[in-house]
Design a protein around this motif. Structure first.
Motif, PDB file in Angstrom:
ATOM      1  N   VAL A 164       0.836  -1.208   0.000  1.00 44.84           N
ATOM      2  CA  VAL A 164       0.000   0.000   0.000  1.00 44.84           C
ATOM      3  C   VAL A 164       0.868   1.254   0.000  1.00 44.84           C
ATOM      4  N   GLY A 165       1.826   1.318   0.933  1.00 41.42           N
ATOM      5  CA  GLY A 165       2.689   2.492   0.996  1.00 41.42           C
ATOM      6  C   GLY A 165       3.551   2.637  -0.243  1.00 41.42           C
ATOM      7  N   GLY A 166       4.085   1.507  -0.724  1.00 48.68           N
ATOM      8  CA  GLY A 166       4.898   1.558  -1.937  1.00 48.68           C
ATOM      9  C   GLY A 166       4.089   1.973  -3.148  1.00 48.68           C
ATOM     10  N   ALA A 167       2.846   1.482  -3.250  1.00 49.70           N
ATOM     11  CA  ALA A 167       1.988   1.875  -4.367  1.00 49.70           C
ATOM     12  C   ALA A 167       1.695   3.366  -4.332  1.00 49.70           C
ATOM     13  N   ALA A 168       1.432   3.900  -3.136  1.00 44.18           N
ATOM     14  CA  ALA A 168       1.172   5.338  -3.011  1.00 44.18           C
ATOM     15  C   ALA A 168       2.399   6.150  -3.431  1.00 44.18           C
ATOM     16  N   MET A 169       3.581   5.722  -2.979  1.00 38.16           N
ATOM     17  CA  MET A 169       4.799   6.447  -3.347  1.00 38.16           C
ATOM     18  C   MET A 169       5.103   6.308  -4.838  1.00 38.16           C
ATOM     19  N   LEU A 170       4.898   5.103  -5.374  1.00 38.81           N
ATOM     20  CA  LEU A 170       5.164   4.873  -6.799  1.00 38.81           C
ATOM     21  C   LEU A 170       4.265   5.743  -7.668  1.00 38.81           C
ATOM     22  N   VAL A 171       2.967   5.755  -7.357  1.00 38.88           N
ATOM     23  CA  VAL A 171       2.017   6.535  -8.160  1.00 38.88           C
ATOM     24  C   VAL A 171       2.260   8.027  -7.971  1.00 38.88           C
ATOM     25  N   MET A 172       2.442   8.454  -6.713  1.00 38.87           N
ATOM     26  CA  MET A 172       2.668   9.880  -6.448  1.00 38.87           C
ATOM     27  C   MET A 172       3.961  10.353  -7.112  1.00 38.87           C
ATOM     28  N   GLY A 173       5.017   9.546  -6.991  1.00 37.73           N
ATOM     29  CA  GLY A 173       6.274   9.922  -7.623  1.00 37.73           C
ATOM     30  C   GLY A 173       6.162   9.993  -9.132  1.00 37.73           C
ATOM     31  N   ALA A 174       5.442   9.029  -9.717  1.00 45.36           N
ATOM     32  CA  ALA A 174       5.260   9.033 -11.166  1.00 45.36           C
ATOM     33  C   ALA A 174       4.464  10.260 -11.620  1.00 45.36           C
ATOM     34  N   VAL A 175       3.427  10.596 -10.855  1.00 47.31           N
ATOM     35  CA  VAL A 175       2.636  11.792 -11.189  1.00 47.31           C
ATOM     36  C   VAL A 175       3.491  13.048 -11.054  1.00 47.31           C
ATOM     37  N   ALA A 176       4.314  13.097 -10.001  1.00 49.08           N
ATOM     38  CA  ALA A 176       5.206  14.249  -9.831  1.00 49.08           C
ATOM     39  C   ALA A 176       6.178  14.372 -10.998  1.00 49.08           C
ATOM     40  N   LEU A 177       6.671  13.236 -11.486  1.00 47.24           N
ATOM     41  CA  LEU A 177       7.554  13.270 -12.656  1.00 47.24           C
ATOM     42  C   LEU A 177       6.812  13.788 -13.888  1.00 47.24           C
ATOM     43  N   LEU A 178       5.568  13.361 -14.059  1.00 46.81           N
ATOM     44  CA  LEU A 178       4.774  13.850 -15.192  1.00 46.81           C
ATOM     45  C   LEU A 178       4.520  15.346 -15.083  1.00 46.81           C
ATOM     46  N   LEU A 179       4.333  15.831 -13.852  1.00 47.82           N
ATOM     47  CA  LEU A 179       4.082  17.255 -13.656  1.00 47.82           C
ATOM     48  C   LEU A 179       5.327  18.096 -13.917  1.00 47.82           C
ATOM     49  N   HIS A 180       6.485  17.457 -13.966  1.00 47.89           N
ATOM     50  CA  HIS A 180       7.711  18.183 -14.295  1.00 47.89           C
ATOM     51  C   HIS A 180       7.899  18.307 -15.808  1.00 47.89           C
ATOM     52  N   SER A 181       7.097  17.584 -16.574  1.00 46.20           N
ATOM     53  CA  SER A 181       7.176  17.676 -18.031  1.00 46.20           C
ATOM     54  C   SER A 181       6.282  18.816 -18.507  1.00 46.20           C
ATOM     55  N   GLU A 182       6.861  19.800 -19.134  1.00 48.87           N
ATOM     56  CA  GLU A 182       6.105  20.984 -19.541  1.00 48.87           C
ATOM     57  C   GLU A 182       5.043  20.669 -20.582  1.00 48.87           C
ATOM     58  N   SER A 183       5.247  19.634 -21.374  1.00 52.08           N
ATOM     59  CA  SER A 183       4.313  19.340 -22.462  1.00 52.08           C
ATOM     60  C   SER A 183       3.013  18.710 -21.971  1.00 52.08           C
TER      61      SER A 183
END
Length: 231
Positions: free
Chosen positions: A169-188
């Motif tokens: 559960v904790g790993g899934a939350a971190m994995l998804v949140m981190g992935a979303v944060a990476l996507l939010l760093h992409s300007e496109s």
């Protein structure tokens, strides 16, 4: 007068930190604040969170001693940042608290596992409370408290299952949140990701749930095969 002012500042800081922690545990309530938190996460931090989350999801129980120490370090750093947020975001306080929690995590492994299991249970409880009681989402702390107590106590009885559960559960939350944060760093694609998360707040918890289920099944099968080989 100085003591009164200090007490007011301490009360405000605690209330702000408590509200921040509750918002980070509840994936349904206030999606705008969760998105803002992810947007403020540095690129290096997003990479670290994603990597640790992936390790927790797929190798959480096998590497649980190392994972617990890493999570303790990250938890201490995050709590230190929240506590010192009104004092200029002192990095020294965050690092010191992270190192302290990491140092005591290994000697007190069972109790540390209980704490992280409780945190995972709190996230589950708070999210479920807001999902099924949207009109009373401000009371999500009640669901978080029940989830924390339940999983923390169960960790002393069903250690392996609870470790697999909280790392999934904790790993899934971190994995998804981190992935979303990476996507939010992409300007496109950042604007579209931002808008979709606000328009569909239920997508984030559902993706976390799916990743957690995959991780739990994978770890349960892997740990069962390992136990059979040892026998």
């Amino acid at each position: 007068m100085p003591s009164t002012t200090l007490a007011q500042v301490a009360d405000f800081t605690f209330a702000h930190s408590w509200d921040t922690m509750m918002n980070s545990l509840d994936l349904v309530r206030r999606p705008d604040e969760i998105v803002a938190m992810l947007e403020s996460l540095p690129l290096v931090g997003a990479v670290v969170v994603t990597g640790v989350g992936a390790a927790c999801v797929f190798k959480g129980y096998k590497w649980h001693k190392i994972v617990v120490v890493l999570l303790s370090l990250m938890l201490g750093f995050a709590v230190g940042r929240m506590i010192s947020q009104d004092l200029g975001k002192s990095t020294v306080v965050a690092i010191a608290l992270g190192v302290l929690l990491a140092a005591i995590a290994s000697p007190l492994l069972k109790y540390t596992v209980a704490v992280f299991a409780g945190i995972a249970g709190a996230g589950i409880g708070a999210t479920l409370w807001s999902f099924f009681n949207p009109a009373e989402s401000d009371l999500a702390w009640a669901g978080a408290g029940m989830g924390f107590i339940c999983l923390a106590l169960l960790s002393f009885i069903f250690f392996r299952i609870v470790v697999i559960l909280f790392t999934s559960v904790g790993g899934a939350a971190m994995l998804v949140m981190g992935a979303v944060a990476l996507l939010l760093h992409s300007e496109s694609i950042a604007p579209s990701v931002h808008d979709q998360l606000l328009l569909h707040p239920g997508v984030l918890p559902m993706v976390v749930l799916a990743a957690a289920v995959v991780g739990f099944v994978y770890q349960q099968g892997g740990s069962s095969d390992g136990a059979s080989e040892e026998e």
